[in-house]
Write a protein that holds these residues in place. Structure first.
Motif, PDB file in Angstrom:
ATOM      1  N   LEU A  90      43.978  31.328  36.116  1.00 55.90           N
ATOM      2  CA  LEU A  90      45.204  30.741  36.976  1.00 55.90           C
ATOM      3  C   LEU A  90      45.990  32.429  37.528  1.00 55.90           C
ATOM      4  CD1 LEU A  90      46.685  27.854  35.882  1.00 55.90           C
ATOM      5  CD2 LEU A  90      45.791  27.700  37.351  1.00 55.90           C
ATOM      6  N   LEU A  91      46.893  32.543  36.618  1.00 53.09           N
ATOM      7  CA  LEU A  91      47.198  33.762  36.337  1.00 53.09           C
ATOM      8  C   LEU A  91      46.409  34.921  37.805  1.00 53.09           C
ATOM      9  CD1 LEU A  91      48.550  35.435  33.886  1.00 53.09           C
ATOM     10  CD2 LEU A  91      49.906  34.588  35.730  1.00 53.09           C
ATOM     11  N   SER A  93      44.205  34.243  39.582  1.00 57.63           N
ATOM     12  CA  SER A  93      43.714  33.371  41.467  1.00 57.63           C
ATOM     13  C   SER A  93      44.889  33.934  41.784  1.00 57.63           C
ATOM     14  CB  SER A  93      44.006  31.937  40.685  1.00 57.63           C
ATOM     15  OG  SER A  93      42.662  30.856  41.691  1.00 57.63           O
ATOM     16  N   TRP A  94      46.097  33.861  41.490  1.00 65.48           N
ATOM     17  CA  TRP A  94      47.506  34.342  41.991  1.00 65.48           C
ATOM     18  C   TRP A  94      47.638  36.330  41.864  1.00 65.48           C
ATOM     19  CZ3 TRP A  94      51.203  37.986  40.083  1.00 65.48           C
ATOM     20  CH2 TRP A  94      52.539  38.068  40.572  1.00 65.48           C
ATOM     21  N   ALA A  97      45.107  35.981  45.494  1.00 67.08           N
ATOM     22  CA  ALA A  97      46.252  35.696  46.644  1.00 67.08           C
ATOM     23  C   ALA A  97      46.698  36.732  47.393  1.00 67.08           C
ATOM     24  CB  ALA A  97      46.753  34.353  46.617  1.00 67.08           C
ATOM     25  N   MET A  98      47.476  36.830  46.081  1.00 66.61           N
ATOM     26  CA  MET A  98      48.443  38.077  46.264  1.00 66.61           C
ATOM     27  C   MET A  98      47.998  39.526  47.412  1.00 66.61           C
ATOM     28  SD  MET A  98      51.256  37.242  46.755  1.00 66.61           S
ATOM     29  CE  MET A  98      52.758  38.464  46.138  1.00 66.61           C
ATOM     30  N   LEU A 224      38.240  33.594  48.738  1.00 72.38           N
ATOM     31  CA  LEU A 224      38.121  31.618  48.333  1.00 72.38           C
ATOM     32  C   LEU A 224      36.831  31.493  47.676  1.00 72.38           C
ATOM     33  CD1 LEU A 224      37.590  30.886  52.471  1.00 72.38           C
ATOM     34  CD2 LEU A 224      40.045  30.054  50.827  1.00 72.38           C
ATOM     35  N   HIS A 227      39.515  31.585  44.497  1.00 76.54           N
ATOM     36  CA  HIS A 227      39.950  30.187  43.409  1.00 76.54           C
ATOM     37  C   HIS A 227      39.195  28.884  43.353  1.00 76.54           C
ATOM     38  CE1 HIS A 227      43.407  31.715  45.472  1.00 76.54           C
ATOM     39  NE2 HIS A 227      43.304  32.566  46.145  1.00 76.54           N
ATOM     40  N   LEU A 228      37.583  29.450  43.958  1.00 74.99           N
ATOM     41  CA  LEU A 228      37.079  27.852  43.542  1.00 74.99           C
ATOM     42  C   LEU A 228      36.558  28.251  41.904  1.00 74.99           C
ATOM     43  CD1 LEU A 228      34.625  25.346  45.165  1.00 74.99           C
ATOM     44  CD2 LEU A 228      32.960  27.213  44.000  1.00 74.99           C
ATOM     45  N   ASP A 230      38.310  29.371  39.904  1.00 78.75           N
ATOM     46  CA  ASP A 230      39.517  28.845  38.844  1.00 78.75           C
ATOM     47  C   ASP A 230      40.314  26.662  39.434  1.00 78.75           C
ATOM     48  OD1 ASP A 230      42.446  28.610  38.549  1.00 78.75           O
ATOM     49  OD2 ASP A 230      43.318  28.862  39.589  1.00 78.75           O
ATOM     50  N   LEU A 231      39.198  26.482  41.159  1.00 76.34           N
ATOM     51  CA  LEU A 231      39.334  24.902  40.730  1.00 76.34           C
ATOM     52  C   LEU A 231      38.615  24.645  39.577  1.00 76.34           C
ATOM     53  CD1 LEU A 231      40.570  23.233  42.848  1.00 76.34           C
ATOM     54  CD2 LEU A 231      38.646  23.687  43.745  1.00 76.34           C
TER      55      LEU A 231
END
Lengths: 244, 136
Positions: A90-91, A93-94, A97-98, A224, A227-228, A230-231
């Motif tokens: 999760l971290l 992924s953040w 995103a940043m 992307l 994130h997948l 992570d998903l």
């Protein structure tokens, strides 16, 4: 930013540390290039959902058939390591995103820092995963050296399932849980490794100044993909470590 | 760039106008991260209680909320074009077909044999004792 109808539209560099991007000749505008890339990637991600979806269907099926096997099997996994790995993903992924946001706003050094942090997250995840796999190997729940040896003539069981401590002896088909656990986490782990390679690739491009507000598509797509990863893990964690 | 596609919902305060490119604020990303970590904590806490078969529904419900947050904000699909939304979300539609037919098979099987090697109810060679009514 301006472009005309000629071939090889140029997106100018926003600063001296960046390089201009030439839109591929088969696209007439930068927006067309961006949207075509995004559409193709979303389509690819849809197939990834279906790939993992088949494995999730297998999970739900066998969970229903052997509920006790899954309950006891899940207890053999350390949920604290699973929760730690969830937080790491999760971290990361953040940070990803940043990182994409920093590329969108032409902040080169910030983009690089966030991408490096994301790769470190991927590494951390794989180290924890390795520790978990080693423990399963030691307890004979997944003997990696026997993975492709077929059936054990003596026990009539799959050769990779030895269960040295007999933790699964009271439930039917104890190997079923670990077969599903290994298949799902190994394919997910493969995605972590591929994702890390993709991020290292865009990290290199960022260091060369290729990605900025005018052109950041590769960073966006690597994001992307990450994130997948992570998903998928968001669903794997409760299903495998906290078997409901 | 003259194009202003896909900014249909305008832009919320703190979000920059990048034409067709949507840039989210760091504060928003941080709130999403904190929400995801909090929901992970809730997942672990809820798993300590036995709600019977509801445990699965609760766990998958929380995971779906987390997944929606990742898709909408980290993957910024919420701000993406309609065609990209359609393409990605349609994968879940097809996934539901797979699940419906798989679970349909599961719920029409008899899982009472010790090896769970079950037979379909239409197989005349096999009848569960409780279904024998003397007609045969």
């Amino acid at each position: 930013m301006s472009h005309d109808d000629h071939h090889g539209v140029m997106i100018p560099a926003p600063g001296p540390e960046f390089v201009a991007h030439e839109v591929a000749h088969h696209f007439s505008t930068p927006v067309q290039e961006f949207q075509a890339g995004k559409l193709g990637f979303w389509l690819f991600l849809a197939t990834e959902i279906l790939l993992f979806g088949g494995l999730f269907a297998a999970y739900f099926y066998f969970h229903e058939v052997f509920p006790e096997t899954f309950r006891v099997g899940g207890q053999q996994l350390d949920w604290r390591l699973g929760a730690l790995n969830t937080s790491v993903l999760l971290l990361s992924s953040w940070t990803m995103a940043m990182g994409v946001r920093s590329a969108q706003t032409s902040q080169k050094s910030k983009t690089m820092i966030y991408l490096v942090l994301t790769v470190l997250g991927a590494l951390g995840f794989m180290v924890i995963k390795f520790i978990e796999y080693s423990a399963k190997n030691e307890h004979g729940l997944i003997v990696f050296s026997e993975l492709f040896s077929g059936y054990d003539e003596v026990t009539g069981q799959v050769a990779w399932f030895k269960d040295y401590h007999g933790v699964m002896k009271d439930v039917a088909h104890g190997h079923m849980f670990f077969a599903i656990y290994l298949t799902m986490t190994a394919i997910h782990g493969l995605h972590v490794i591929i994702g890390a390679i993709a991020i290292i690739y865009v990290l290199y491009g960022t260091s060369k100044g290729r990605y900025h507000a005018g052109y950041y598509l590769p960073v966006d797509l690597a994001g992307l993909y990450w994130h997948l990863v992570d998903l998928i893990w968001i669903f794997l964690f409760p299903l495998l470590y906290l078997v409901p | 760039m003259s194009d202003h596609t896909s900014t249909g919902d305008g832009h919320a305060p703190g979000e920059l106008d990048m034409g067709h490119h949507h840039v989210s604020s760091p504060a928003m990303f941080l709130s999403v991260l904190l929400a995801l970590l909090f929901l992970t904590f809730i997942t672990v806490v809820v798993a300590q209680f036995d709600f019977g078969s509801a445990n699965m529904l609760i766990a998958m419900g929380i995971a779906s909320i987390k997944a929606s947050l990742v898709i909408a904000f980290f993957m910024h699909l919420k701000y993406d074009t309609a065609i990209n939304k359609l393409v990605f979300m349609s994968s879940f539609l097809f996934l539901s077909l797979l699940f419906i037919f798989t679970l349909g098979d599961l719920f029409t099987r008899r899982l009472d044999h010790e090896l769970h090697t079950t037979k379909s109810p239409v197989d005349l060679e096999w009848s569960h004792p409780s279904t024998l009514d003397g007609d045969h």
